[in-house]
Write a protein that holds these residues in place. Structure first.
Motif, short mmCIF file in Angstrom:
data_model
loop_
_atom_site.label_atom_id
_atom_site.label_comp_id
_atom_site.label_asym_id
_atom_site.label_seq_id
_atom_site.Cartn_x
_atom_site.Cartn_y
_atom_site.Cartn_z
N SER A 194 0.82 -1.21 0.00
CA SER A 194 0.00 0.00 0.00
C SER A 194 0.86 1.26 0.00
CB SER A 194 -0.93 0.01 1.22
OG SER A 194 -1.89 -1.02 1.13
N VAL A 195 1.97 1.24 0.71
CA VAL A 195 2.86 2.40 0.73
C VAL A 195 3.43 2.65 -0.66
CG1 VAL A 195 5.04 3.28 1.63
CG2 VAL A 195 3.42 2.16 3.17
N ALA A 196 3.85 1.59 -1.34
CA ALA A 196 4.37 1.74 -2.70
C ALA A 196 3.29 2.22 -3.66
CB ALA A 196 4.97 0.42 -3.17
N TRP A 197 2.09 1.67 -3.52
CA TRP A 197 0.97 2.06 -4.38
C TRP A 197 0.58 3.52 -4.17
CZ3 TRP A 197 -3.93 3.80 -3.16
CH2 TRP A 197 -4.89 3.77 -4.19
N SER A 198 0.77 4.06 -2.97
CA SER A 198 0.35 5.42 -2.64
C SER A 198 1.32 6.49 -3.14
CB SER A 198 0.20 5.57 -1.12
OG SER A 198 -0.75 4.66 -0.60
N GLN A 199 2.46 6.11 -3.66
CA GLN A 199 3.43 7.10 -4.11
C GLN A 199 2.94 7.83 -5.36
OE1 GLN A 199 6.09 7.77 -2.13
NE2 GLN A 199 5.02 6.27 -0.85
N PRO A 200 3.34 9.10 -5.53
CA PRO A 200 2.97 9.83 -6.75
C PRO A 200 3.64 9.26 -7.98
CG PRO A 200 4.51 11.10 -5.43
CD PRO A 200 4.13 9.92 -4.60
N LEU A 201 3.02 9.52 -9.13
CA LEU A 201 3.54 9.04 -10.40
C LEU A 201 4.01 10.21 -11.26
CD1 LEU A 201 0.74 6.47 -11.39
CD2 LEU A 201 2.95 5.96 -10.36
N PRO A 202 4.96 9.98 -12.13
CA PRO A 202 5.30 11.02 -13.11
C PRO A 202 4.08 11.35 -13.97
CG PRO A 202 6.95 9.27 -13.08
CD PRO A 202 5.81 8.79 -12.25
N LEU A 203 4.01 12.57 -14.41
CA LEU A 203 2.82 13.03 -15.15
C LEU A 203 2.52 12.15 -16.36
CD1 LEU A 203 0.60 15.13 -15.42
CD2 LEU A 203 2.20 16.55 -16.73
N GLU A 204 3.55 11.71 -17.05
CA GLU A 204 3.33 10.90 -18.24
C GLU A 204 2.76 9.52 -17.93
OE1 GLU A 204 7.68 10.55 -17.01
OE2 GLU A 204 6.18 12.15 -17.29
N GLN A 205 2.82 9.10 -16.66
CA GLN A 205 2.29 7.80 -16.27
C GLN A 205 0.89 7.87 -15.65
OE1 GLN A 205 5.05 5.55 -13.85
NE2 GLN A 205 6.81 6.02 -15.16
N TRP A 206 0.32 9.06 -15.58
CA TRP A 206 -1.01 9.19 -15.01
C TRP A 206 -2.03 8.44 -15.86
CZ3 TRP A 206 -2.43 14.57 -12.61
CH2 TRP A 206 -1.47 14.90 -11.66
N ALA A 207 -2.94 7.75 -15.19
CA ALA A 207 -4.00 7.05 -15.91
C ALA A 207 -4.99 8.06 -16.50
CB ALA A 207 -4.72 6.09 -14.98
N LYS A 208 -5.61 7.69 -17.60
CA LYS A 208 -6.55 8.56 -18.30
C LYS A 208 -7.98 8.04 -18.15
CE LYS A 208 -3.01 10.87 -19.92
NZ LYS A 208 -2.67 12.22 -19.39
N ARG A 209 -8.91 8.93 -18.38
CA ARG A 209 -10.31 8.52 -18.42
C ARG A 209 -10.54 7.56 -19.58
NH1 ARG A 209 -13.18 14.48 -18.12
NH2 ARG A 209 -12.86 14.90 -15.88
N SER A 210 -11.46 6.65 -19.39
CA SER A 210 -11.86 5.79 -20.50
C SER A 210 -12.66 6.62 -21.52
CB SER A 210 -12.71 4.64 -19.98
OG SER A 210 -13.96 5.12 -19.51
N PRO A 211 -12.66 6.22 -22.79
CA PRO A 211 -13.46 6.95 -23.78
C PRO A 211 -14.94 6.99 -23.39
CG PRO A 211 -11.93 5.44 -24.86
CD PRO A 211 -11.86 5.14 -23.40
N GLU A 212 -15.45 5.92 -22.78
CA GLU A 212 -16.86 5.91 -22.38
C GLU A 212 -17.14 6.98 -21.33
OE1 GLU A 212 -15.61 2.08 -24.03
OE2 GLU A 212 -14.87 3.29 -22.36
N LEU A 213 -16.25 7.12 -20.35
CA LEU A 213 -16.45 8.13 -19.32
C LEU A 213 -16.28 9.53 -19.90
CD1 LEU A 213 -16.88 9.03 -16.43
CD2 LEU A 213 -14.45 8.66 -15.99
N GLN A 214 -15.32 9.70 -20.77
CA GLN A 214 -15.11 11.00 -21.38
C GLN A 214 -16.35 11.45 -22.13
OE1 GLN A 214 -12.22 12.76 -20.90
NE2 GLN A 214 -13.20 14.50 -21.92
N ALA A 215 -16.95 10.54 -22.89
CA ALA A 215 -18.16 10.87 -23.64
C ALA A 215 -19.33 11.13 -22.70
CB ALA A 215 -18.50 9.75 -24.62
N ALA A 216 -19.45 10.33 -21.62
CA ALA A 216 -20.55 10.50 -20.68
C ALA A 216 -20.45 11.83 -19.94
CB ALA A 216 -20.56 9.35 -19.69
N ILE A 217 -19.24 12.25 -19.56
CA ILE A 217 -19.06 13.52 -18.87
C ILE A 217 -19.39 14.68 -19.80
CG2 ILE A 217 -17.33 15.07 -17.89
CD1 ILE A 217 -16.03 12.68 -16.58
N ALA A 218 -18.94 14.58 -21.07
CA ALA A 218 -19.24 15.64 -22.03
C ALA A 218 -20.75 15.78 -22.24
CB ALA A 218 -18.53 15.36 -23.35
#
Length: 336
Positions: free
Chosen positions: A277-301
């Motif tokens: 859990s400690v390793a999982w809680s560490q911050p990630l570099p910006l390029e490794q950030w997870a993105k929204r799924s296309p379905e969620l992106q369309a639903a939010i729009a």
């Protein structure tokens, strides 16, 4: 079939609103109604399910009402009534205070941790089991029910967060499917949406869209009281602040007593301590950030477009009412 956000099921005296998945905007502002936010930073949000405020109001206000009634009967020498109401007060309030004290003394469980960069949720059970759930697989449900009694109808509701077990992440959800869940009671409808919006806004908008945790651990009660008095005075003025916060409010709800209990209970907030859990809680570099799924992106729009259209329609109706009122005033002046 798995329910999606926006779906509503209703019966004669009940309703069930699905807020996620997919976690689209509710249209309500983020408000930590129950003080569920235990820890917040730029990486993750910790949520706890223990709220002391609601129970304190019910127990303390109930005790005050019973005590006031018994004192009134004593003043009027109604001793039989004193005996009967004392027995009722001890039975009812004893049951409520016993439950409240048990909940207060129970050790704090590990928080739910929402990692916005990974778009995942880390679950740690009191038994020590740990697993991770994708953010878009979290189910948020706002059930409500209307209770009808001899004094009328009262609407009750809460917020249910449901998470699949670690070996069932991809299995479809249904209302009878087993999973790991927490249930809190901010209230029905809008109150539940505002509590959920705290979590959703952190994950989809950012930390600044979410209220700060209620932190009283390192403050003396006098400092807390002075700070709240200052804020209340800015919003309501000196007279109302003295009348309510120092006078009526202290008598009815005893917020200083609640703050003392809160300070003692949350002196040490539990953290996730396992190496995973400690390793999982560490911050990630910006390029490794997870993105929204296309379905969620369309639903939010789609949801944002609908909210914008509704706001525009409401604005048009407001302007039309103002115009009608202005015409009526002009016509009234002409007739005079």
């Amino acid at each position: 079939m798995t329910q999606q956000a926006g779906e509503v099921k209703a019966g004669l005296l009940w309703k069930q609103e699905h807020l996620s998945p997919l976690p689209i905007p509710t249209g309500e502002p983020a408000s930590d109604v129950l003080g569920m936010i235990w820890r917040k930073n730029n990486v993750y949000l910790d949520i706890g399910s223990l709220s002391l405020g609601g129970g304190w109001v019910v127990c303390y206000l109930g005790t005050l009402m019973w005590a006031s009634l018994i004192v009134y009967l004593l003043i009027h020498d109604v001793y039989i009534g004193v005996l009967l109401f004392s027995f009722g007060a001890l039975t009812m309030m004893g049951f409520l205070w016993t439950g409240y004290i048990k909940a207060y003394r129970r050790p704090l469980t590990p928080p739910l941790r929402f990692h916005r960069q990974r778009r995942e949720v880390r679950i740690v059970t009191p038994e020590g089991d740990e697993w991770t759930v994708p953010w878009e697989r979290v189910h948020a449900i706002a059930p409500s029910a209307t209770m009808v009694g001899q004094f009328g109808a009262a609407k009750m509701g809460g917020l249910l967060l449901w998470f699949p077990f670690k070996d069932q992440i991809d299995e479809p959800f249904h209302m009878h499917k087993e999973g790991w869940a927490i249930m809190v009671s901010p209230g029905p409808g809008i109150a539940a949406m505002r509590q959920w919006e705290c979590i959703r806004s952190f994950m989809e908008v950012g930390p600044d869209a979410v209220p700060e945790p209620t932190d009283v651990r390192d403050k003396r009660l006098r400092d807390i009281f002075v700070e709240e008095f200052r804020k209340a005075r800015q919003h309501h003025g000196l007279f109302l602040t003295l009348l309510w916060d120092v006078g009526i409010g202290q008598i009815l709800f005893n917020p200083m007593g609640y703050h003392w209990l809160h300070k003692k209970k949350f002196a040490v907030i539990p953290d996730l301590t396992s190496p995973e859990s400690v390793a999982w809680s560490q911050p990630l570099p910006l390029e490794q950030w997870a993105k929204r799924s296309p379905e969620l992106q369309a639903a939010i729009a789609e949801r944002e477009q609908g909210m914008a259209a509704a706001a525009a329609a409401a604005e048009e109706q407001s302007e039309a009412r103002k115009t009608q009122l202005a015409h009526r005033l002009i016509d009234g002046d002409r007739t005079q």
